[in-house]
Design a protein around this motif. Structure first.
Motif, short mmCIF file in Angstrom:
data_model
loop_
_atom_site.label_atom_id
_atom_site.label_comp_id
_atom_site.label_asym_id
_atom_site.label_seq_id
_atom_site.Cartn_x
_atom_site.Cartn_y
_atom_site.Cartn_z
N TYR A 275 22.71 -42.87 6.08
CA TYR A 275 21.55 -42.48 6.88
C TYR A 275 20.95 -41.17 6.36
CZ TYR A 275 23.16 -46.12 10.02
OH TYR A 275 23.55 -47.34 10.54
N GLU A 276 21.81 -40.26 5.94
CA GLU A 276 21.31 -39.02 5.35
C GLU A 276 20.54 -39.30 4.07
OE1 GLU A 276 24.53 -35.72 6.91
OE2 GLU A 276 25.05 -36.88 5.12
N ALA A 277 20.98 -40.30 3.29
CA ALA A 277 20.22 -40.69 2.11
C ALA A 277 18.86 -41.25 2.51
CB ALA A 277 20.99 -41.73 1.30
N TRP A 278 18.82 -42.06 3.56
CA TRP A 278 17.54 -42.58 4.06
C TRP A 278 16.61 -41.44 4.47
CZ3 TRP A 278 20.36 -47.02 6.89
CH2 TRP A 278 20.10 -48.24 6.26
N SER A 279 17.18 -40.37 5.05
CA SER A 279 16.34 -39.26 5.51
C SER A 279 15.65 -38.57 4.34
CB SER A 279 17.16 -38.25 6.31
OG SER A 279 18.01 -37.49 5.47
N GLU A 280 16.23 -38.67 3.13
CA GLU A 280 15.60 -38.10 1.94
C GLU A 280 14.60 -39.06 1.31
OE1 GLU A 280 18.86 -37.24 -0.61
OE2 GLU A 280 19.56 -35.50 0.55
N GLU A 281 14.78 -40.35 1.57
CA GLU A 281 13.97 -41.37 0.90
C GLU A 281 12.77 -41.82 1.73
OE1 GLU A 281 18.06 -43.22 -1.08
OE2 GLU A 281 16.99 -44.30 0.50
N LEU A 282 12.83 -41.63 3.04
CA LEU A 282 11.80 -42.12 3.94
C LEU A 282 11.21 -40.97 4.76
CD1 LEU A 282 13.75 -45.25 5.26
CD2 LEU A 282 11.90 -45.26 3.58
N PRO A 283 9.99 -41.13 5.25
CA PRO A 283 9.37 -40.06 6.03
C PRO A 283 9.85 -40.03 7.48
CG PRO A 283 7.84 -41.89 5.82
CD PRO A 283 9.04 -42.25 4.98
N TYR A 284 9.81 -38.85 8.07
CA TYR A 284 10.08 -38.68 9.50
C TYR A 284 8.82 -39.08 10.28
CZ TYR A 284 10.42 -36.06 13.90
OH TYR A 284 10.41 -35.70 15.22
N PRO A 285 8.93 -39.69 11.46
CA PRO A 285 10.15 -40.07 12.19
C PRO A 285 10.78 -41.32 11.59
CG PRO A 285 8.21 -40.70 13.46
CD PRO A 285 7.70 -39.94 12.26
N TRP A 286 12.09 -41.25 11.41
CA TRP A 286 12.79 -42.30 10.68
C TRP A 286 12.90 -43.59 11.48
CZ3 TRP A 286 14.60 -37.14 10.27
CH2 TRP A 286 14.32 -36.57 9.03
N HIS A 287 12.85 -43.48 12.80
CA HIS A 287 12.95 -44.73 13.57
C HIS A 287 11.70 -45.59 13.43
CE1 HIS A 287 13.63 -47.44 17.06
NE2 HIS A 287 14.85 -47.36 16.59
N ASP A 288 10.59 -45.02 12.97
CA ASP A 288 9.41 -45.83 12.70
C ASP A 288 9.62 -46.72 11.48
OD1 ASP A 288 8.20 -44.65 14.82
OD2 ASP A 288 6.79 -43.43 13.67
N ALA A 289 10.51 -46.28 10.58
CA ALA A 289 10.78 -47.04 9.35
C ALA A 289 12.01 -47.91 9.46
CB ALA A 289 10.92 -46.09 8.17
N LEU A 290 12.99 -47.51 10.29
CA LEU A 290 14.26 -48.21 10.39
C LEU A 290 14.57 -48.53 11.85
CD1 LEU A 290 16.41 -45.89 8.08
CD2 LEU A 290 15.63 -48.19 7.49
N ASP A 291 14.63 -49.80 12.18
CA ASP A 291 14.96 -50.19 13.55
C ASP A 291 16.48 -50.23 13.74
OD1 ASP A 291 12.33 -50.40 14.34
OD2 ASP A 291 12.19 -52.52 13.79
N LEU A 292 17.12 -49.07 13.57
CA LEU A 292 18.57 -48.97 13.70
C LEU A 292 18.90 -47.78 14.58
CD1 LEU A 292 19.51 -49.44 9.93
CD2 LEU A 292 19.70 -51.18 11.72
N ILE A 293 20.00 -47.85 15.31
CA ILE A 293 20.34 -46.74 16.19
C ILE A 293 20.59 -45.47 15.39
CG2 ILE A 293 22.83 -47.22 16.27
CD1 ILE A 293 22.61 -46.43 19.32
N GLY A 294 21.10 -45.60 14.16
CA GLY A 294 21.33 -44.42 13.33
C GLY A 294 20.05 -43.69 12.98
N SER A 295 18.91 -44.39 12.95
CA SER A 295 17.65 -43.70 12.68
C SER A 295 17.22 -42.87 13.88
CB SER A 295 16.56 -44.71 12.30
OG SER A 295 16.34 -45.67 13.32
N TYR A 296 17.58 -43.28 15.10
CA TYR A 296 17.38 -42.41 16.26
C TYR A 296 18.19 -41.12 16.08
CZ TYR A 296 15.02 -45.74 19.44
OH TYR A 296 14.12 -46.57 20.05
N TYR A 297 19.43 -41.26 15.61
CA TYR A 297 20.27 -40.08 15.42
C TYR A 297 19.62 -39.12 14.43
CZ TYR A 297 23.93 -43.10 17.47
OH TYR A 297 24.66 -43.94 18.28
N LEU A 298 19.05 -39.65 13.34
CA LEU A 298 18.37 -38.79 12.37
C LEU A 298 17.23 -38.02 13.04
CD1 LEU A 298 18.07 -41.11 9.24
CD2 LEU A 298 19.46 -39.04 9.41
N ASP A 299 16.42 -38.73 13.83
CA ASP A 299 15.31 -38.08 14.52
C ASP A 299 15.81 -37.01 15.49
OD1 ASP A 299 13.56 -39.72 13.17
OD2 ASP A 299 13.16 -41.05 14.86
N TRP A 300 16.85 -37.35 16.25
CA TRP A 300 17.34 -36.42 17.27
C TRP A 300 17.97 -35.18 16.63
CZ3 TRP A 300 20.03 -40.79 20.57
CH2 TRP A 300 19.04 -41.56 21.16
#
Length: 372
Positions: A275-300
């Motif tokens: 998920y940390e790798a995704w945070s470098e590869e995708l724009p914030y807010p990450w839950h807009d790009a990834l429908d996964l609970i871990g992407s909520y964690y990245l945003d929070w």
């Protein structure tokens, strides 16, 4: 020393003969992969060696007449990994996906898995990947349940009734030996009825299969819940519906209230570094790009509502670095994003079994390489 390079090609029927659909064995191999993950004996792509993969997506418009255009599930992707331990192999899952395939009698995604010698890079196997992917995806909730579900779990609630729900159930019933009732919810009756018929036919230990009309009815009273849906609207689960001690398996997207997730649930993921790798590869807010609970964690975390040390990795639990379930009351959320180490390790296991059985076609890359 010979410079000849041969590799084994395995088509889908040969993969089936070699045991690719054996869910019990896949759960065992995925548990082994998580143990290696917890020890750090693996490498994935990206700067932090934990990338999910590299994806090709297409523009909405193009001046080039032959270029594919953006559409539902339209992409190509390479998921690469090295897996250590007894596997000691590198490989990748490569696939193209297009939802329009369904109207052509094809699966949405068409996948291949390539395995390579970890020292020389030479190919050792090329194999059909659709069943590898479907079965390994389904196996992960079962691995999680072994460590995170209550041992006396009796009722399983399935939100969504597609192929992934089926394979997830296959692993959950393999791990949760006390299951005796299954509740199924899907917005479409036909797949729910099909899944119910499959369970009744193949799992006589399940005494009751109930088709329910709402997510709430599916969740209430369930010891084990698996949510695997697709579409624009994510299923919502209210805290009040959850039984004490529930294990919530999340291979797909879900909506839960932040206060509950952060303050009254235990948060486990397959591999937080991914998920940390995704945070470098995708724009914030990450839950807009990834429908996964871990992407909520990245945003929070970015918003200051939580910290990364509030998240646990299943690999650390399997490797004995962290405890599994600690009491009968804790509600545990297990979020999954899919790791290429699954495809490589399960593919390698089936490759070895195919060799033992004399399956596949040996192809020659060269007798000796042409050197410029």
């Amino acid at each position: 020393m010979s410079s000849k390079v041969d590799f084994l090609y395995l088509d889908e029927p040969q993969m089936v003969k070699a045991g690719v659909t054996d869910m019990h064995h896949c759960v065992e191999v995925m548990e082994e992969a998580f143990h290696l993950l917890g020890q750090g004996d693996y490498v994935m792509g990206g700067k932090n060696h934990n990338s999910h993969g590299v994806k090709i997506t297409f523009p909405k418009e193009s001046p080039f007449p032959n270029m594919p255009l953006d559409g539902p599930d339209r992409r190509f992707m390479a998921m690469t990994a090295y897996v250590g331990g007894r596997f000691n192999v590198a490989g990748e899952k490569w696939y193209g996906s297009n939802r329009e395939n369904l109207s052509k009698g094809l699966p949405r995604s068409i996948l291949m898995v390539m395995l390579n010698n970890a020292d020389t890079g030479a190919p050792i196997a090329l194999m059909s990947g659709n069943l590898i992917s479907a079965v390994r995806t389904g196996a992960i909730p079962g691995v999680g349940a072994k460590y995170l579900a209550r041992k006396d779990s009796k009722v399983c609630g399935l939100i969504g009734a597609g192929v992934i729900s089926r394979t997830c159930f296959m692993s959950l019933v393999d791990t949760c030996k006390s299951l005796e009732k299954v509740k199924i919810y899907d917005v479409f009756p036909a797949p729910a009825e099909k899944l119910a018929a499959f369970i009744k036919e193949n799992y006589p230990q399940i005494k009751e299969v109930e088709l329910v009309s709402s997510i709430e009815a599916c969740v209430r009273g369930s010891d084990v819940i698996n949510a695997a849906t697709s579409g624009k609207n994510l299923p919502y689960i209210d805290e009040s519906w959850l039984k004490k001690g529930a294990y919530v398996s999340l291979p797909a997207g879900i909506e839960l209230k932040q206060d509950f997730v952060l303050n009254r649930a235990r948060r486990v993921v397959d591999n937080w570094a991914m998920y940390e790798a995704w945070s470098e590869e995708l724009p914030y807010p990450w839950h807009d790009a990834l429908d996964l609970i871990g992407s909520y964690y990245l945003d929070w975390i970015k918003e200051g509502a939580m910290t990364a040390d509030q998240i646990e990795n299943l690999g650390d639990i399997v490797a004995g670095k962290l405890p599994g379930r600690q009491n009968d009351d804790e509600i545990i959320l297990f979020g999954m994003g899919g790791l290429p180490i699954y495809d490589v390790s399960w593919g390698y296991e089936i490759y070895q079994k195919a060799k033992e059985m004399g399956l596949g076609t040996m192809l020659n890359l060269w007798e000796s390489p042409y050197l410029y």
